[in-house]
Design a protein around this motif. Structure first.
Motif, mmCIF file in Angstrom:
data_model
loop_
_atom_site.group_PDB
_atom_site.id
_atom_site.type_symbol
_atom_site.label_atom_id
_atom_site.label_comp_id
_atom_site.label_asym_id
_atom_site.label_seq_id
_atom_site.Cartn_x
_atom_site.Cartn_y
_atom_site.Cartn_z
ATOM 1 N N GLU A 13 0.936 -1.502 -0.033
ATOM 2 C CA GLU A 13 0.197 -0.017 -0.023
ATOM 3 C C GLU A 13 0.947 1.229 0.098
ATOM 4 O OE1 GLU A 13 -4.139 -1.434 2.308
ATOM 5 O OE2 GLU A 13 -2.816 -0.306 3.281
ATOM 6 N N TYR A 14 0.451 2.424 -0.834
ATOM 7 C CA TYR A 14 1.311 3.556 -0.959
ATOM 8 C C TYR A 14 0.374 4.792 -0.823
ATOM 9 C CZ TYR A 14 4.177 0.027 -2.727
ATOM 10 O OH TYR A 14 5.069 -1.180 -3.039
ATOM 11 N N LEU A 15 0.922 5.753 -0.385
ATOM 12 C CA LEU A 15 0.244 6.894 -0.384
ATOM 13 C C LEU A 15 0.561 7.703 -1.887
ATOM 14 C CD1 LEU A 15 -1.481 9.293 0.960
ATOM 15 C CD2 LEU A 15 1.041 10.014 1.805
ATOM 16 N N ILE A 16 -0.492 8.188 -2.592
ATOM 17 C CA ILE A 16 -0.124 8.523 -4.017
ATOM 18 C C ILE A 16 -1.013 9.999 -3.977
ATOM 19 C CG2 ILE A 16 0.221 6.360 -4.896
ATOM 20 C CD1 ILE A 16 -2.323 6.751 -6.440
ATOM 21 N N ARG A 17 -0.742 10.740 -4.948
ATOM 22 C CA ARG A 17 -1.411 11.846 -5.403
ATOM 23 C C ARG A 17 -2.017 11.730 -6.645
ATOM 24 N NH1 ARG A 17 1.727 15.437 -2.104
ATOM 25 N NH2 ARG A 17 1.199 14.458 -0.004
ATOM 26 N N ALA A 18 -3.350 11.354 -6.737
ATOM 27 C CA ALA A 18 -4.107 11.330 -8.223
ATOM 28 C C ALA A 18 -5.308 12.181 -8.223
ATOM 29 C CB ALA A 18 -4.492 9.642 -7.963
ATOM 30 N N GLY A 19 -5.678 12.191 -9.735
ATOM 31 C CA GLY A 19 -6.785 12.858 -9.798
ATOM 32 C C GLY A 19 -6.697 13.479 -11.515
ATOM 33 N N SER A 20 -7.277 14.587 -11.458
ATOM 34 C CA SER A 20 -6.819 15.251 -12.963
ATOM 35 C C SER A 20 -5.825 16.196 -12.964
ATOM 36 C CB SER A 20 -8.027 16.215 -13.070
ATOM 37 O OG SER A 20 -8.204 17.272 -12.188
ATOM 38 N N LYS A 21 -5.411 16.866 -14.148
ATOM 39 C CA LYS A 21 -4.490 17.596 -14.100
ATOM 40 C C LYS A 21 -4.312 18.912 -13.371
ATOM 41 C CE LYS A 21 -3.700 16.755 -19.142
ATOM 42 N NZ LYS A 21 -3.794 17.441 -20.681
ATOM 43 N N LEU A 22 -5.568 19.522 -12.759
ATOM 44 C CA LEU A 22 -5.672 20.469 -12.173
ATOM 45 C C LEU A 22 -5.935 20.307 -10.744
ATOM 46 C CD1 LEU A 22 -8.070 22.820 -13.990
ATOM 47 C CD2 LEU A 22 -5.638 22.845 -14.005
ATOM 48 N N PHE A 23 -6.625 19.307 -10.271
ATOM 49 C CA PHE A 23 -7.019 18.817 -8.951
ATOM 50 C C PHE A 23 -6.533 17.361 -8.496
ATOM 51 C CE2 PHE A 23 -10.194 21.671 -10.163
ATOM 52 C CZ PHE A 23 -9.695 22.803 -9.219
ATOM 53 N N LYS A 24 -5.384 17.335 -7.775
ATOM 54 C CA LYS A 24 -4.975 15.837 -7.246
ATOM 55 C C LYS A 24 -5.356 15.740 -5.822
ATOM 56 C CE LYS A 24 -1.514 15.250 -10.974
ATOM 57 N NZ LYS A 24 -2.549 14.506 -11.669
ATOM 58 N N SER A 25 -5.509 14.688 -5.026
ATOM 59 C CA SER A 25 -5.673 14.508 -3.841
ATOM 60 C C SER A 25 -5.060 13.128 -3.311
ATOM 61 C CB SER A 25 -7.262 14.424 -3.460
ATOM 62 O OG SER A 25 -7.870 13.347 -4.047
ATOM 63 N N ASP A 26 -4.704 13.296 -1.977
ATOM 64 C CA ASP A 26 -4.092 11.989 -1.350
ATOM 65 C C ASP A 26 -4.859 10.749 -1.618
ATOM 66 O OD1 ASP A 26 -1.955 13.407 -0.665
ATOM 67 O OD2 ASP A 26 -2.382 13.428 1.562
ATOM 68 N N THR A 27 -4.545 9.743 -2.021
ATOM 69 C CA THR A 27 -5.174 8.624 -2.194
ATOM 70 C C THR A 27 -4.312 7.349 -1.817
ATOM 71 O OG1 THR A 27 -6.140 9.379 -4.386
ATOM 72 C CG2 THR A 27 -5.994 7.115 -4.001
ATOM 73 N N VAL A 28 -5.145 6.337 -1.233
ATOM 74 C CA VAL A 28 -4.378 4.998 -0.945
ATOM 75 C C VAL A 28 -4.507 4.251 -2.344
ATOM 76 C CG1 VAL A 28 -4.547 2.900 0.169
ATOM 77 C CG2 VAL A 28 -4.929 4.876 1.566
ATOM 78 N N PHE A 29 -3.122 3.568 -2.597
ATOM 79 C CA PHE A 29 -3.200 2.860 -3.755
ATOM 80 C C PHE A 29 -2.732 1.306 -3.352
ATOM 81 C CE2 PHE A 29 -0.087 0.785 -7.074
ATOM 82 C CZ PHE A 29 -1.018 0.767 -8.056
ATOM 83 N N GLU A 30 -3.529 0.581 -3.375
ATOM 84 C CA GLU A 30 -3.174 -0.967 -3.258
ATOM 85 C C GLU A 30 -2.577 -1.627 -4.313
ATOM 86 O OE1 GLU A 30 -6.808 -2.836 -1.765
ATOM 87 O OE2 GLU A 30 -6.811 -1.563 -0.090
ATOM 88 N N ALA A 31 -1.540 -1.967 -4.224
ATOM 89 C CA ALA A 31 -0.880 -2.798 -5.330
ATOM 90 C C ALA A 31 -1.212 -4.192 -5.307
ATOM 91 C CB ALA A 31 0.720 -2.573 -5.355
ATOM 92 N N THR A 32 -1.540 -4.837 -6.082
ATOM 93 C CA THR A 32 -1.752 -6.485 -6.315
ATOM 94 C C THR A 32 -0.651 -7.130 -6.915
ATOM 95 O OG1 THR A 32 -3.410 -5.978 -7.944
ATOM 96 C CG2 THR A 32 -4.113 -5.789 -5.637
ATOM 97 N N HIS A 33 -0.096 -6.284 -8.029
ATOM 98 C CA HIS A 33 0.779 -6.994 -8.879
ATOM 99 C C HIS A 33 2.212 -6.491 -8.993
ATOM 100 C CE1 HIS A 33 -2.950 -9.150 -10.212
ATOM 101 N NE2 HIS A 33 -3.318 -7.733 -10.735
ATOM 102 N N THR A 34 2.428 -5.121 -8.527
ATOM 103 C CA THR A 34 3.625 -4.694 -8.395
ATOM 104 C C THR A 34 4.191 -4.588 -7.071
ATOM 105 O OG1 THR A 34 2.372 -2.498 -8.624
ATOM 106 C CG2 THR A 34 3.252 -3.618 -10.446
ATOM 107 N N HIS A 35 5.482 -4.076 -6.869
ATOM 108 C CA HIS A 35 6.150 -3.500 -5.674
ATOM 109 C C HIS A 35 7.079 -2.547 -6.221
ATOM 110 C CE1 HIS A 35 8.187 -3.358 -1.903
ATOM 111 N NE2 HIS A 35 9.403 -3.357 -2.474
#
Length: 214
Positions: A121-143
């Motif tokens: 699990e990783y903390l990422i910033r995700a969203g549109s080009k203008l607005f990105k927010s903190d997001t939890v990314f659950e990796a199931t196939h990558t490290h």
């Protein structure tokens, strides 16, 4: 100067409209009630995507409005059209609002740090080009082995979670926030040896799946 003043007036007007309609700052980026789902998607196409793209990279066409994706071994011309993950627009929170359980192509995201002691699990910033927010990314196939930009990836919006994470430097302390959770479906987008991937976070595959039928 006049043009800049007009842009400021428009921005203020939009903000006032948002507040008047009940979209206050504490609600603007609200992705819904806390909780995550594990049930399969309701529609057959989403179930097919989760099966066929699981643990596999894919091709992404050059289209800013919608994601045209295909597996690398599909016949030419075969593709699936999916929405991009845009998060929630704080000025128009009801516009293209993401739906829990739906699939999206996450693009132009940034991996900030691993999340706690959970290796996938990783903390990422995700969203549109203008607005990105903190997001939890659950990796199931990558490290992921470092931080940086993330290649486009097929994900599923599984719900929201309350997390406590360190503030970005140079600030100190922690912040507790409610964030969306995106679960990895595919491997990151297919790349070629001549592409410049400097600035992107490095990763290794942790699972492998058999190819689907073209």
């Amino acid at each position: 100067m006049i043009r800049g003043a007009r842009m400021i007036v428009v921005a203020i007007a939009i903000t006032l409209i948002a507040v008047a309609s009940g979209c206050t700052p504490d609600k603007a980026l609200d992705f819904g009630p806390v909780g995550e789902i594990t049930t399969p998607p309701e529609d057959q196409l989403s179930r097919d995507i989760m099966r066929d793209f699981a643990g596999r990279d894919f091709n992404l066409d050059n289209n800013d409005h919608e994601a045209h994706i295909s597996l690398t071994d599909w016949k030419p011309g075969r593709r699936i059209i999916m929405p991009y993950w845009l998060g929630v627009n704080p000025l128009y929170p009801g516009f293209l609002r993401p739906t829990v359980g739906h699939l999206y192509v996450m693009s132009q995201s940034t991996l900030v740090r691993p999340l706690g002691n959970n290796e996938n699990e990783y903390l990422i910033r995700a969203g549109s080009k203008l607005f990105k927010s903190d997001t939890v990314f659950e990796a199931t196939h990558t490290h992921y082995t470092d931080t940086g930009g993330m290649l486009p990836t097929v994900v599923r919006f599984t719900g929201t979670r309350v997390i406590t994470v360190p503030k970005d430097a140079p600030a100190t302390g922690t912040i507790t926030e409610k964030v969306p959770v995106l679960r990895e479906v595919s491997m990151p987008m297919h790349t070629t040896s001549d592409q410049d991937l400097s600035g992107y976070a490095k990763f290794v595959a942790v699972t492998a799946t058999a190819p689907s039928t073209p």
